[in-house]
Design an enzyme around this catalytic site. Sequence first.
Site, mmCIF file in Angstrom:
data_model
loop_
_atom_site.group_PDB
_atom_site.id
_atom_site.type_symbol
_atom_site.label_atom_id
_atom_site.label_comp_id
_atom_site.label_asym_id
_atom_site.label_seq_id
_atom_site.Cartn_x
_atom_site.Cartn_y
_atom_site.Cartn_z
ATOM 1 N N ASP A 171 64.359 13.604 84.373
ATOM 2 C CA ASP A 171 65.375 13.612 85.376
ATOM 3 C C ASP A 171 66.403 12.785 85.087
ATOM 4 O O ASP A 171 66.276 11.915 84.483
ATOM 5 C CB ASP A 171 64.739 13.361 86.526
ATOM 6 N N TYR A 189 53.871 7.331 81.743
ATOM 7 C CA TYR A 189 55.118 6.804 82.268
ATOM 8 C C TYR A 189 55.172 5.328 82.813
ATOM 9 O O TYR A 189 53.992 4.945 83.278
ATOM 10 C CB TYR A 189 55.439 7.827 83.224
#
Length: 271
Positions: free
Chosen positions: A55, A109
């Site tokens: 993102d 992540y």
Amino acid sequence: MRAFRVAYDGRPFYGFQRQPDVPTVEDTLLSACRKLDLCETDEIPEGYAASGRTDAGVSALAQTVAFECPEWCTPRALNSELPGTVRVWASADVPDDFHARHDPERREYTYDLYAPTDSVDDERARDALSALCGEHDFHNLTPDDRLTVRTLDGDITRDGDFLLIRVESRGFCREFVRRLVSLVHAVATGSAPMSKVDTVLGPEPIEGRAGVGPAPPTPLVLSAVDYPGIEFERDDQAAEVAVEVFGERALEDRIRWRVGGRIRDEIQGFD
């Protein structure tokens, strides 16, 4: 076919995926490929694919792109046409049927959550994440309306004023990690009960203020993408330059933090 590891500071970009009229990491990479005559104008290299779509504001250590290219196309060659915010630092020769997006066996992540010990309960944070691990339907932690069943693993470690939240899965839904961090933080601060995790994992959709919004994107990093049988070779020169570039950016951030803190303190102490 060759695969490349790409690190980038996501703050100047509107995400990884190509978009019209705004800067993205993918547009930057493809522009470099065109300048090197690896593809025609407005086209992409043959076989091109990327491992994921981060993102806006999200950074990466191990974003992976792969495409057909000549032997001379090394990380250093690509970096010659890339800005300092995007650095290619390793590569691997891969089979012709390799697909950067479909083939990973694990993605990871990490999120640096600012959480001083006087504001959160570390054990509650770990308990919340533990309850989220395993196979669940995470439909309440993503705007996606399909493929929301995922198997998650992860852990939390304390690093000074930060909690380092690490999560791994074969694949991730949109905004999932950032919403997970919001939920863990809410439980850790006591603003949400532990039972909120069970509610979020339940079959009923949660909407409006009762839902879980995404945490800020800047502390999130795509830190690993693993492929079975593929070993990446570090380009020492390219990696050394990347270390220097990101070190300079880290120093700039520390200086901004220090200046901002001084301005804050002076205003607070003014009478």
